[in-house]
Design a protein around this motif. Structure first.
Motif, PDB file in Angstrom:
ATOM      1  N   ILE A 148      41.428  -0.251  26.243  1.00  0.00           N
ATOM      2  CA  ILE A 148      40.059   0.804  26.220  1.00  0.00           C
ATOM      3  C   ILE A 148      40.444   2.190  26.565  1.00  0.00           C
ATOM      4  CG2 ILE A 148      38.050   1.260  27.768  1.00  0.00           C
ATOM      5  CD1 ILE A 148      37.855  -1.836  28.099  1.00  0.00           C
ATOM      6  N   ILE A 149      41.545   2.332  27.437  1.00  0.00           N
ATOM      7  CA  ILE A 149      42.208   3.610  27.805  1.00  0.00           C
ATOM      8  C   ILE A 149      42.772   4.326  26.432  1.00  0.00           C
ATOM      9  CG2 ILE A 149      43.785   5.043  29.156  1.00  0.00           C
ATOM     10  CD1 ILE A 149      43.323   2.842  31.278  1.00  0.00           C
ATOM     11  N   ASN A 150      43.351   3.617  25.971  1.00  0.00           N
ATOM     12  CA  ASN A 150      43.781   4.170  24.601  1.00  0.00           C
ATOM     13  C   ASN A 150      43.009   4.522  23.541  1.00  0.00           C
ATOM     14  OD1 ASN A 150      46.932   4.303  24.525  1.00  0.00           O
ATOM     15  ND2 ASN A 150      47.245   2.285  24.651  1.00  0.00           N
ATOM     16  N   GLU A 151      41.948   3.745  23.719  1.00  0.00           N
ATOM     17  CA  GLU A 151      40.873   4.256  22.714  1.00  0.00           C
ATOM     18  C   GLU A 151      40.184   5.486  22.924  1.00  0.00           C
ATOM     19  OE1 GLU A 151      38.266   3.586  19.161  1.00  0.00           O
ATOM     20  OE2 GLU A 151      40.283   2.542  19.930  1.00  0.00           O
ATOM     21  N   TRP A 186      35.201  11.586  29.977  1.00  0.00           N
ATOM     22  CA  TRP A 186      35.800  12.238  28.950  1.00  0.00           C
ATOM     23  C   TRP A 186      36.912  13.309  29.516  1.00  0.00           C
ATOM     24  CZ3 TRP A 186      35.902  12.122  23.940  1.00  0.00           C
ATOM     25  CH2 TRP A 186      36.377  13.300  23.083  1.00  0.00           C
ATOM     26  N   VAL A 187      36.474  14.287  30.219  1.00  0.00           N
ATOM     27  CA  VAL A 187      37.276  15.330  30.620  1.00  0.00           C
ATOM     28  C   VAL A 187      38.582  14.627  31.490  1.00  0.00           C
ATOM     29  CG1 VAL A 187      35.581  17.144  30.533  1.00  0.00           C
ATOM     30  CG2 VAL A 187      35.927  15.911  32.705  1.00  0.00           C
ATOM     31  N   GLU A 188      38.397  13.756  32.268  1.00  0.00           N
ATOM     32  CA  GLU A 188      39.503  13.324  33.066  1.00  0.00           C
ATOM     33  C   GLU A 188      40.553  12.723  31.929  1.00  0.00           C
ATOM     34  OE1 GLU A 188      40.462  12.312  36.938  1.00  0.00           O
ATOM     35  OE2 GLU A 188      39.933  14.239  36.133  1.00  0.00           O
ATOM     36  N   THR A 189      39.990  12.050  31.041  1.00  0.00           N
ATOM     37  CA  THR A 189      40.935  11.248  30.103  1.00  0.00           C
ATOM     38  C   THR A 189      41.663  12.430  29.402  1.00  0.00           C
ATOM     39  OG1 THR A 189      39.445   9.750  29.734  1.00  0.00           O
ATOM     40  CG2 THR A 189      40.895   9.858  27.846  1.00  0.00           C
ATOM     41  N   PHE A 190      41.012  13.536  28.970  1.00  0.00           N
ATOM     42  CA  PHE A 190      41.768  14.673  28.452  1.00  0.00           C
ATOM     43  C   PHE A 190      42.662  15.266  29.434  1.00  0.00           C
ATOM     44  CE2 PHE A 190      41.484  19.569  28.100  1.00  0.00           C
ATOM     45  CZ  PHE A 190      42.416  19.784  27.039  1.00  0.00           C
ATOM     46  N   ALA A 191      42.239  15.660  30.699  1.00  0.00           N
ATOM     47  CA  ALA A 191      43.185  16.420  31.593  1.00  0.00           C
ATOM     48  C   ALA A 191      44.251  15.405  32.160  1.00  0.00           C
ATOM     49  CB  ALA A 191      42.250  16.879  32.885  1.00  0.00           C
ATOM     50  N   TYR A 200      39.931   9.114  20.927  1.00  0.00           N
ATOM     51  CA  TYR A 200      38.759   9.717  20.820  1.00  0.00           C
ATOM     52  C   TYR A 200      38.868  11.432  20.989  1.00  0.00           C
ATOM     53  CZ  TYR A 200      34.921   6.371  19.456  1.00  0.00           C
ATOM     54  OH  TYR A 200      34.169   5.444  18.795  1.00  0.00           O
ATOM     55  N   VAL A 201      39.515  11.606  22.182  1.00  0.00           N
ATOM     56  CA  VAL A 201      39.895  12.829  22.534  1.00  0.00           C
ATOM     57  C   VAL A 201      40.617  13.593  21.959  1.00  0.00           C
ATOM     58  CG1 VAL A 201      40.865  14.258  24.461  1.00  0.00           C
ATOM     59  CG2 VAL A 201      39.650  12.262  25.086  1.00  0.00           C
ATOM     60  N   ARG A 202      42.038  12.718  21.224  1.00  0.00           N
ATOM     61  CA  ARG A 202      42.924  13.430  20.335  1.00  0.00           C
ATOM     62  C   ARG A 202      42.145  13.813  19.159  1.00  0.00           C
ATOM     63  NH1 ARG A 202      45.914   9.110  20.287  1.00  0.00           N
ATOM     64  NH2 ARG A 202      47.542   9.769  21.652  1.00  0.00           N
ATOM     65  N   ASP A 203      41.251  13.198  18.671  1.00  0.00           N
ATOM     66  CA  ASP A 203      40.653  13.330  17.319  1.00  0.00           C
ATOM     67  C   ASP A 203      39.599  14.371  17.469  1.00  0.00           C
ATOM     68  OD1 ASP A 203      42.010  11.158  16.060  1.00  0.00           O
ATOM     69  OD2 ASP A 203      40.145   9.748  16.136  1.00  0.00           O
ATOM     70  N   HIS A 246      31.027  15.971  22.942  1.00  0.00           N
ATOM     71  CA  HIS A 246      32.007  15.061  22.395  1.00  0.00           C
ATOM     72  C   HIS A 246      31.389  13.892  21.625  1.00  0.00           C
ATOM     73  CE1 HIS A 246      30.695  13.164  26.360  1.00  0.00           C
ATOM     74  NE2 HIS A 246      30.896  12.282  25.561  1.00  0.00           N
ATOM     75  N   PRO A 247      31.951  13.020  20.726  1.00  0.00           N
ATOM     76  CA  PRO A 247      31.362  12.094  19.983  1.00  0.00           C
ATOM     77  C   PRO A 247      30.745  10.815  21.282  1.00  0.00           C
ATOM     78  CG  PRO A 247      33.767  11.787  20.004  1.00  0.00           C
ATOM     79  CD  PRO A 247      33.627  13.194  20.596  1.00  0.00           C
ATOM     80  N   THR A 248      29.464  10.727  20.639  1.00  0.00           N
ATOM     81  CA  THR A 248      28.554   9.601  21.828  1.00  0.00           C
ATOM     82  C   THR A 248      29.190   8.323  21.666  1.00  0.00           C
ATOM     83  OG1 THR A 248      27.093   9.062  19.839  1.00  0.00           O
ATOM     84  CG2 THR A 248      26.543  10.779  21.238  1.00  0.00           C
TER      85      THR A 248
END
Length: 432
Positions: A336-339, A230-235, A343-346, A187-189
């Protein structure tokens, strides 16, 4: 010398075998010496229907094994684990196909090969919980070598409770799958610094989701590290329904504090009437709406609540209408959460051709009931908390209605029962 001697002997043996093969010109040769016949499953077995289902729906299209007969050697041998029951395994298998594989097949750009390329090769389901007694936490799932995902507590699967089912199973599946995708293409750093300095590897389990949201995390576990974030934001994003997701964002708009009721009993009357808080005791009730039983046995009586404005004498400040004035979150936790979600969406769109918003819509459309206009149906449910003083109704919670176990009047069946019909068809093929 010994190694060299072995090599010479092996060479002589190969030469002798080659001489024998070339001298037997009448022998018939095939492409392989192994038996490649596809023998049918044993119809005498009680488990034949589920064995056939997972072969047809997982092994053949995706080269994935759905292992529900617990393999001890492949389990955590330091834990006291029990196998999954056959009936619960059947439910989890059909729901996994319906809510995970079928959804990705519909949404992924390369729908015909996406899961075949990236899904785990093994899903190993365990019946019991995997408790970590030293830390007081519970392991819901484990990813091993990008090829295997282990899921626990299958015997507690409750299709009547979508929030519970998502949190303990399908969010876990997306979480572990997210690790596999991230390991395949990092994922993007810049994501890693959005919450720099706020990660708490040792104490995340003591942070309720409400407090974590105010710190810019979609869940308390996300505050463990940036890889888990990262994975929690996605899931969490793809499995949370619209009501609970908006509740989380609303929670992130305010500051939160921890209050010991023994120290501030004079505020309890105001708290029970106006605060949407978490009471740790008989129940853990989080501001976001998750119910988690207190398994610590400590019987703590602490409230996690929004920070309210107070005067110089530490009294709660009310407006002209008698409403509590809340302290807004100045750190911009919602942004911050939306940002992070962006990142996950893109990333998912660019790297894998998966639109996570469409993925989320597909999941919700399968889990929740809608009206004739396609609008999600909801109901209002009171949230209760127990304290030494009795029962307090903290808030009327809105919830989306379950479509998995809703009995359709036109068919007389639930969605889950219809999904299980394929297994029932295989059951007819069993040897009597």
């Amino acid at each position: 010398m010994k190694k060299k001697t072995i090599n010479i002997l092996m060479l002589l043996a190969v030469m002798a075998t080659a001489f024998q093969m070339t001298s037997c010109s009448d022998d018939d040769f095939t492409a392989t010496i192994f038996d490649t016949n596809d023998y049918p499953l044993d119809r005498n077995l009680y488990t034949f229907p589920l064995d056939t289902f997972v072969k047809v729906n997982f092994l053949e299209p995706y080269n994935m094994r759905f292992v529900y007969k617990m393999e001890y050697i492949a389990s955590d041998k330091d834990k006291n684990l029990t196998p999954a029951s056959y009936d619960k395994s059947c439910q989890l298998a059909v729901l996994t196909k319906y809510l995970w594989h079928d959804v990705y097949k519909d949404v992924a750009a390369e729908h015909d090969i996406f899961l075949k390329k990236f899904s785990p090769r093994i899903i190993h389901v365990i019946g019991s919980k995997n408790l970590n007694t030293s830390s007081g936490t519970e392991t819901l799932g484990v990813t091993e070598g990008n090829t295997k995902v282990t899921l626990y507590r299958t015997n507690l699967l409750n299709p009547d409770d979508i929030a519970d089912m998502n949190e303990y199973f399908f969010e876990t599946m997306h979480h572990e799958f997210g690790h596999i995708l991230d390991n395949n293409s990092l994922h993007p750093t810049p994501f890693n610094v959005l919450s720099n300095g706020r990660y708490n590897a040792a104490g995340w389990n003591d942070t309720p989701d409400s407090v974590a949201a105010a710190q810019g995390f979609i869940s308390s576990y996300a505050s463990m590290s940036y890889t888990e974030d990262w994975v929690e934001t996605f899931a969490r994003y793809v499995t949370r329904d619209s009501v609970s997701l908006e509740r989380m964002f609303n929670t992130a708009d305010y500051e939160w504090e921890v209050v010991d009721l023994k120290d501030k009993n004079n505020d309890l009357e105001v708290d029970s009437a106006d605060y949407f808080c978490q009471l740790k005791g008989t129940f853990d009730i989080d501001t976001i709406g998750y119910f988690k039983g207190d398994e610590s046995g400590k019987g703590e009586h602490k409230v996690y609540r929004r920070v309210c404005q107070r005067d110089a004498d530490d009294h709660v400040v009310l407006d002209a209408n008698g409403h509590v004035q809340w302290v807004a979150n100045l750190a911009g936790a919602r942004n911050i959460i939306n940002e992070k979600i962006k990142y996950v969406r893109d990333y998912m769109k660019t790297e894998y051709g998966v639109d996570i918003d469409e993925l989320r819509r597909k999941i919700q459309s399968k889990q929740f009931r809608v009206d004739a206009n396609g609008k999600y149906l909801t109901m209002v449910k009171p949230v209760l908390a127990y304290s030494d003083g009795g029962v307090y109704v903290l808030r009327q919670n809105e919830e989306q209605l379950n479509a998995i176990t809703y009995r359709d009047p036109s068919t007389g069946k639930t969605q889950l029962e219809q999904l299980l019909e394929e297994l029932n068809e295989y059951k007819k093929l069993q040897t009597k």
